[in-house]
Design a protein around this motif. Structure first.
Motif, short mmCIF file in Angstrom:
data_model
loop_
_atom_site.label_atom_id
_atom_site.label_comp_id
_atom_site.label_asym_id
_atom_site.label_seq_id
_atom_site.Cartn_x
_atom_site.Cartn_y
_atom_site.Cartn_z
N VAL A 63 41.60 46.76 28.55
CA VAL A 63 41.72 48.27 28.92
C VAL A 63 42.62 49.00 27.99
N ARG A 64 42.55 50.28 27.79
CA ARG A 64 43.39 50.92 27.05
C ARG A 64 43.65 52.39 27.76
N GLY A 65 44.80 53.01 27.61
CA GLY A 65 44.97 54.32 28.31
C GLY A 65 46.52 54.57 27.95
N ILE A 66 46.81 56.06 27.97
CA ILE A 66 48.06 56.39 27.86
C ILE A 66 48.26 57.36 28.60
N PRO A 67 49.58 57.34 29.58
CA PRO A 67 50.41 56.43 29.50
C PRO A 67 49.72 55.01 30.28
N LYS A 68 50.54 54.15 30.36
CA LYS A 68 50.03 52.44 30.86
C LYS A 68 49.60 52.67 32.15
N PRO A 69 48.33 52.31 32.34
CA PRO A 69 47.59 52.61 33.60
C PRO A 69 48.03 51.44 34.61
N LYS A 70 48.10 51.51 35.74
CA LYS A 70 48.19 50.68 36.72
C LYS A 70 46.90 49.91 36.92
N VAL A 71 46.94 48.62 37.22
CA VAL A 71 45.87 47.86 37.53
C VAL A 71 45.67 47.12 38.72
N THR A 72 44.62 47.19 39.43
CA THR A 72 44.56 46.63 40.83
C THR A 72 43.17 45.76 40.94
N TRP A 73 43.47 44.79 41.32
CA TRP A 73 42.29 43.67 41.33
C TRP A 73 41.59 43.57 42.94
N TYR A 74 40.24 43.65 42.93
CA TYR A 74 39.57 43.70 44.29
C TYR A 74 38.37 42.45 44.33
N LYS A 75 38.25 41.91 45.59
CA LYS A 75 37.12 41.05 45.72
C LYS A 75 36.55 41.52 46.92
N ASN A 76 35.02 41.91 46.66
CA ASN A 76 34.34 42.31 47.57
C ASN A 76 34.77 43.69 48.29
N LYS A 77 35.59 44.54 47.25
CA LYS A 77 36.27 45.69 47.67
C LYS A 77 37.58 45.69 48.53
N MET A 78 37.98 44.32 48.45
CA MET A 78 39.26 44.02 49.26
C MET A 78 40.39 43.84 48.25
N ASP A 79 41.55 44.34 48.35
CA ASP A 79 42.65 44.41 47.26
C ASP A 79 43.18 43.05 47.62
N ILE A 80 43.26 42.27 46.45
CA ILE A 80 43.71 40.71 46.47
C ILE A 80 45.13 40.63 45.59
N THR A 81 45.64 41.66 45.71
CA THR A 81 46.98 41.86 44.83
C THR A 81 48.11 40.89 45.43
N ASN A 82 48.00 40.75 46.52
CA ASN A 82 49.28 39.85 47.38
C ASN A 82 48.63 38.60 47.68
N GLU A 83 47.63 38.08 47.15
CA GLU A 83 47.06 36.90 47.86
C GLU A 83 47.62 35.67 46.87
N ALA A 84 48.11 34.86 47.30
CA ALA A 84 48.75 33.69 46.81
C ALA A 84 47.71 32.92 45.83
N LYS A 85 46.36 32.78 46.19
CA LYS A 85 45.54 31.94 45.43
C LYS A 85 45.23 32.79 44.23
N TYR A 86 45.52 33.90 43.81
CA TYR A 86 45.04 34.43 42.57
C TYR A 86 46.58 34.93 41.95
N ARG A 87 46.25 35.07 40.47
CA ARG A 87 47.38 35.33 39.54
C ARG A 87 46.96 36.35 38.53
N MET A 88 47.44 37.31 38.56
CA MET A 88 47.13 38.38 37.66
C MET A 88 47.96 38.29 36.52
N LEU A 89 47.42 38.64 35.42
CA LEU A 89 48.27 38.66 34.06
C LEU A 89 47.77 39.54 33.29
#
Length: 1236
Positions: A1156-1182
């Motif tokens: 992805v590109r964008g200025i200023p740097k965008p905030k990124v959020t991951w969803y599974k089946n439209k559920m936020d998984i940001t704080n799930e220990a099974k997933y790691r976001m890089l």
């Protein structure tokens, strides 16, 4: 890239013999002319020298030489060669049969007698006739490495074989000039080593004849196949010697025996491989009437191959007679055929890989699509991932890793993508296997079991057993059995025979070991011999003997007539004991009795003496009488007893009244029950017994019987015989290549019996097993032991044998090593001679052997005398010697011999005597090439000039400089007989100049000159001035330095400095002129300048600086910077690379990536089946440089679904999503069910 052409060798021939073709029965003459008239010429046939006889006539007339071969036959079709000096010219002779005269009735010619049509020329044939072919030397310069060594005494010859039949190629190498066993390699084509291909169809054997010292190497091809045809090569090497030979194998198709094959006669002329295409050809049914010189139109096979698919290559090669398929494929590759670019592969597998056994290898291929699936095949069979086979997929790369490679992995591998595939070949190289424990020599009896055992460095290694150079295999008789137990390998021979004697060798690819097996006939040992008996009438006589083998039967004889059992005579055999019992002995039973064991060439004999008792009427007073009537029927007799045996004498006595008996030995009286030697007295008998006779029991025993009527006396001589004492320790008199001469002293005591002979044994130093060298006693005290291994230390010991038995062994001899004397020293020549001295030099012998060289002995003698005088006491280790104190004018002969443990070698002598007188030699200076031009040195360097010269007697050497003699304080000079040295420890400028060297003998002289230039750093330039200044530029000018350092000024270095900082910066370096312009100065600054001078030594120590400075004036220009509007770089988020749908296997980490590109740097959020998984220990976001990665750790089927990535900033947002499918793992049991 074409190889460079080899340099043409200088030939010794002016005219060279040409290859010829001759009819059978005719004579052929080959002629050659040498450049020199006295050149020695040698003719060869198949690398063997030819001598003049009824078949070959060799003539030489000045520089003209000829070889005449009379009445040639087909056996004379060979490769011949003529050798002169280092040049060797090869040529061929082809013998053709005489043309048959055609009969008048041409149509009735028998088709079987018609000559075969000429074969169509192949691609490799040449149109040049044989007799016009250039000689071997013109076509190829002689391989000096091969031709001058000539290791082959017999080269393998080309051969033909039919499919299914066997053929053998033989190569022979002479070992006379070799220091160690030669190494041989067999190749097919250019690179295929056949040693690793030994098996059912190929066997490699070797043997060695000790008498002729010839190594024989054989290659057996068993049940030949059509693809065995081609070019072969045999290479042999030994240390710095090498030889090779090429030969061909032609394999013919099997011929049908039923006669004419009508189907083959009606063959079609198709070339496309289809049976039903082409026209019918009836030419095989037509009778051949005449041979027409027709040639088919030339066909370019390579064009056909270029346009044909790869699957047709083998068929086309067979059709056009191409047997080297690998060479054909290489040539096709070099022709740069434009191939279609593969749609599936970006990078294919390499043509071949090689890996060492036990290691791992990784095969890599790059495919066009990252999502494509590939299949790996081994020899056409699909490979599935296991612990040894690992499949990897990284982007477009596909990897196959093979762990712990074994010989079973030596195969062809293929990577398949759809219908396209690429192949490679993997060669597994077996690591060298070393022999840790060597074989031991053994000596066994016939019929015994033999086990030859060795130990190798690796378990499961393949070894090869040989006997006298012939490989041993399991045969139908199970004569040889091979046993493996870990690292141990055992060769078992169940029942050894005399034919099993020989040298056995075990070979691995990293070494070999040899041992000798000796098989002897079983020797029957006698534990108890039969003894002479003296018995009376009506008594029982028992002859008893004991032998070592309980299975041996025998026959009893009396006076040469076989004894048959009857009522009185009983013959028994129980175990090792044989008995002959005679009851109720009669006078006719007296005689010589002999026992002869069956199958053995010896016998046991004893005598039966009948004691006749005379009964006379005696009065009441009867004097005593000893009735000792045996052997010579005298009262005095000698009785022999073997040490350790029991002696019992039953002496009849008479007398009335009963006499008393006294036994004495010397002055000592032997009484009843007196220990080991005792007597017993009964009515009418006195018994004398010795239990376990010993040497001290020998002597004269007297028996005295007394009664009132008188007395009687008899002397009995008892002789105790025993085995002899052991001989003294043997001494080694001399040693040979595989033998030694041993000598020993007889034993101090012979046991009372004469020494029959001696038995010798030997053993290796590191072994514990003694081997007997002879079974029949050897009569002399000097013995030559043979069949030993050169270079191995041995020990010897000896047994003495007499009629009783064999002594204990002697002490072992000092260790010795069988070794032959070296060959004679090489190249003995005179290096120098004077009125009283001579200098000789030589080279070490070609063959030294397995022990070190002790040194050389130099001797001389006057011409016409026989006494050789040593040049010095002892040996010299050097290969040169100066012999002094000789008499001027003597003519002396000299010889040099090499010494080792075996003694002196053959002598190397000079061709003719040398006169001890100095030879006048003109003085000559050999000025080195580097001194023929000016020698340049820096101040402070050391000068060491050595100039060799010659001249006899010793010349006078004079050095001078500029015409003046050299002073020792100025330079040092050292002179010898062959050179002079000029030495200056620390040079100065004054040492520059011309040095003259003069070498003078009486009025003859020679001169040479050496020019020496001593250079130093230059002085600084002079008069540096600022000539002008404008803008940002300054013009400078200066003069060259007064002192150039005694060499040319090569340039100048110009530097500038700002007066504020006084930091110097180089403006010009290596500047050649004496004026320059300095540019790009900064306005408002004040500058000063300096200049260094440069020569080949370096920069001048001090610079020349400007006295004044220069100021760069400022100008009145005002700079107004332009105004710019700030650019808005803001940008809403946008995904440049979307998420891709994926299918993964449960239990393995999975990743989802997008960018992805964008200025200023965008905030990124991951969803599974439209559920936020940001704080799930099974997933790691890089997130790195705009690349977003979601890592799912060991997903399970419940982790499947729709994943979404959302990027948001102040300018907007963007969303991207994908589907993830998680497949369950398939267990091994399920895989087996699927395969079934």
């Amino acid at each position: 890239m074409m190889p460079e052409a080899a340099k043409k060798a200088v030939s010794a021939f002016v005219k060279k013999p040409k290859s010829r073709e001759a009819e059978e029965g005719s004579s052929v003459i080959f002629e050659a002319e040498t450049e020199k008239t006295d050149a020695k010429v040698k003719w060869q046939c198949n690398a063997k020298d030819i001598a003049s006889d009824s078949k070959y006539v060799i003539t030489a007339d000045g520089n003209k030489h000829s070889l005449t071969i009379s009445a040639v036959t087909r056996e004379d079709t060979n490769v011949y060669a003529v050798i002169a000096g280092g040049s060797k010219v090869k040529f061929e002779l082809k013998v053709v049969p005489k043309p048959a005269k055609a009969p008048a009735d041409g149509p009735n010619v028998n088709p079987e007698q018609a000559p075969d049509p000429p074969a169509a020329p192949t691609q490799e044939d040449t149109s040049t006739p044989v007799h016009d072919a250039p000689s071997a030397e013109e076509a190829h310069p002689p391989d000096t490495r091969q031709d001058l060594t000539g290791l082959f005494t017999e080269r393998p010859q080309s051969g033909e074989v039919t499919v299914g039949e066997n053929i053998t190629f033989v190569a022979k190498v002479s070992a006379e000039s070799l220091l160690k066993k030669p190494a041989i390699k067999w190749f097919k084509g250019k690179w295929m080593d056949l040693a690793s291909k030994s098996g059912k169809h190929l066997q490699l054997k070797e043997s060695f004849d000790r008498n002729t010292k010839i190594h024989t190497f054989e290659m057996h091809i068993i049940a030949a196949k059509a693809n065995f045809a081609g070019a072969y090569r045999c290479e042999v090497s030994s240390k710095d010697k090498f030889d090779s030979c090429n030969f061909d194998l032609i394999v013919h198709e099997a011929r049908a025996h039923e006669g004419l094959d009508i189907r083959a006669a009606f063959r079609r002329t198709s070339t496309d491989g289809h049976q039903d295409s082409g026209e019918l050809d009836f030419s095989a049914l037509l009778k051949k009437r005449a041979v027409h010189a027709q040639t088919e139109a030339d066909v370019d096979v390579w064009k056909i191959l270029q346009s044909a698919p790869a699957s047709e290559y083998e068929k086309i090669a067979f059709q056009y007679g191409i047997t080297d398929l690998r060479g054909m494929l290489k040539r096709l590759k070099k022709m740069k055929k434009e191939e279609k670019k593969s749609e599936a592969f970006l990078k294919k597998l390499d043509p071949a890989y090689q890996v060492t056994k036990g290691h791992k290898i990784k095969l890599a291929v790059e495919v066009a699509s990252s999502d494509v699936e590939v299949k790996w095949l081994k020899n056409g069979q699909e490979i599935h991932p296991t612990g040894r086979y690992i499949f990897e997929s990284v982007g477009n790369m596909r990897y196959l890793t093979i762990n712990h490679c074994s010989l079973a992995d030596d195969a062809a591998y293929c990577c398949k993508v759809g219908d396209e595939k690429c192949t490679t070949e993997l060669f597994v190289k077996e690591p060298p296997v070393f022999i840790v424990k060597n074989l031991e020599d053994q000596m066994v009896m016939k019929g015994e079991r033999v086990e030859l055992e060795c130990e190798v460095s690796e378990e499961g290694a393949n070894v090869k057993w040989e006997k006298d150079g012939v490989e041993l295999t399991r045969d139908e008789s199970f004569k040889y059995r091979f046993k493996k137990d870990g690292c141990k390998h055992v060769l078992i021979i169940n029942e050894a025979t005399k034919e099993d004697c020989g040298h056995y060798k075990v070979k691995t690819n990293g070494g070999e070991s040899m041992a000798e097996l000796m098989v002897q006939e079983k020797e029957l040992e006698v534990y108890q011999n039969i003894a002479d008996l003296t018995v009376k009438a009506k008594d029982e006589a028992v002859f008893k003997c004991e032998v070592s083998d309980e299975n041996v039967r025998g026959t009893w004889y009396k006076n040469g007539v076989e004894v048959k059992p009857d009522a009185r005579v009983n013959i028994s055999h129980i175990g090792r004991i044989h008995k002959l019992t005679i009851d109720d002995v009669k006078p006719e039973d007296e005689g010589d009795y002999t026992f002869v064991p069956d199958g053995h060439a010896f016998n046991l004999s004893a005598k039966l003496n009948f004691l006749e008792v005379k009964i006379d009427y005696v009065p009441r007073q009867d004097p005593p009488k000893i009735h000792l009537d045996c052997m010579s029927h005298t009262a005095e007799s000698t009785i022999v007893v073997v040490a350790g045996n029991k002696l019992r004498l039953d002496v009849p006595i008479t007398g009335d009244p009963a006499p008393t008996v006294i036994w004495t030995k010397g002055e000592k009286v032997v009484t009843e029950g007196d220990g080991r030697v005792h007597v017993e007295t009964t009515k009418g008998h006195c018994v004398f017994t010795i239990e376990g006779a010993e040497r001290q029991d020998e002597g004269v025993y007297s028996v005295v019987v007394r009664n009132p009527a008188g007395e009687d006396t008899a002397d009995i001589h008892v002789k105790v015989v025993d085995v002899p004492d052991p001989p003294q320790a043997p001494t080694i008199l001399s040693v040979g290549e595989d033998s030694c001469v041993v000598q020993w002293d007889p034993p101090l005591f012979d046991g009372g019996q004469p020494i029959i002979g001696y038995v010798l044994e030997r053993k290796k130093m590191k072994s514990y097993r003694w081997m007997r060298l002879n079974f029949d006693p050897y009569p002399d005290t000097t013995y030559e032991a043979k069949r030993m291994i050169e270079g191995v230390p041995y020990e010897m010991r000896v047994y003495a044998v007499n009629g009783i038995g064999m002594s204990r062994h002697s002490p072992a001899s000092l260790p010795f090593v069988p070794v032959a004397p070296t060959s004679e020293p090489l190249g003995l020549c005179v290096d120098d001679v004077s009125d009283t001295t001579i200098s000789l030099k030589w080279r070490q012998p070609e063959r030294i052997g397995s022990v070190e060289l002790k040194g050389y002995g130099v001797e001389y003698r006057k011409e016409g005398t026989d006494e050789w005088i040593p040049a010095q006491q002892g040996l010299t280790e050097r290969t040169s010697m100066i012999i002094r104190d000789l008499t001027t004018g003597d003519k002396l002969e000299f010889r040099v011999r090499a010494y080792n443990m075996a003694g002196p070698s053959a002598a190397a002598t000079l061709a003719q005597p040398v006169t001890i007188r100095e030879i006048m030699q003109r003085p000559k200076i050999w000025l080195p090439r580097n001194l023929r031009q000016t020698l340049v040195k820096k101040v402070g360097d050391t000068v060491n000039i050595m100039i060799p010269f010659q001249g006899k007697p010793r010349p006078k050497v004079t050095w001078s400089k500029d015409g003046e003699p050299l002073n020792s304080t100025f330079a040092n000079v050292r002179n010898s007989e062959v050179d002079t040295i000029l030495f200056i420890r620390k040079t100065e400028r004054k040492h520059s100049g011309k040095y003259d060297l003069q070498v003078q003998i009486e009025n003859v002289e020679d001169t040479a000159a050496v020019t020496l230039q001593i250079v130093d750093l230059p002085g600084p330039p002079e008069a540096l001035k600022i000539m002008d200044c404008w803008g940002f530029n300054v013009a400078l000018e200066w003069k060259p330095p007064k002192d150039s350092g005694n060499c040319e000024i090569t340039g100048y270095t110009v530097q500038k400095a700002d007066k504020k900082t006084m930091e110097w910066y180089t403006v010009h370096d290596q500047y050649r002129r004496t004026h320059c312009v300095v540019s790009d100065l900064i306005m408002g600054n004040e500058y000063v300048f300096r200049v260094f001078s440069i020569n080949l030594v370096g920069l001048s120590p001090e610079p020349c600086c400007t006295k004044d400075s220069v100021y760069i004036q400022k100008t009145g220009i005002l700079y107004k910077p332009p105004s710019y509007k700030d650019h808005d770089f803001s940008e809403a988020p946008k995904f440049t690379h979307p998420l891709v749908n994926r299918s993964v296997i449960a239990g393995y980490n999975a990743t989802l990536s997008c960018s992805v590109r964008g200025i200023p740097k965008p905030k990124v959020t991951w969803y599974k089946n439209k559920m936020d998984i940001t704080n799930e220990a099974k997933y790691r976001m890089l997130s790195k440089h705009g690349v977003l990665t979601l890592e799912i750790r060991k997903p399970c089927p419940f982790d499947g679904g729709v994943y979404m990535c959302k990027a948001v900033n102040d300018c907007g947002e963007d969303v991207v999503e994908c589907k993830l499918e998680v497949r369950p793992q398939i267990s091994k049991e399920e895989k087996k069910d699927v395969k079934k």
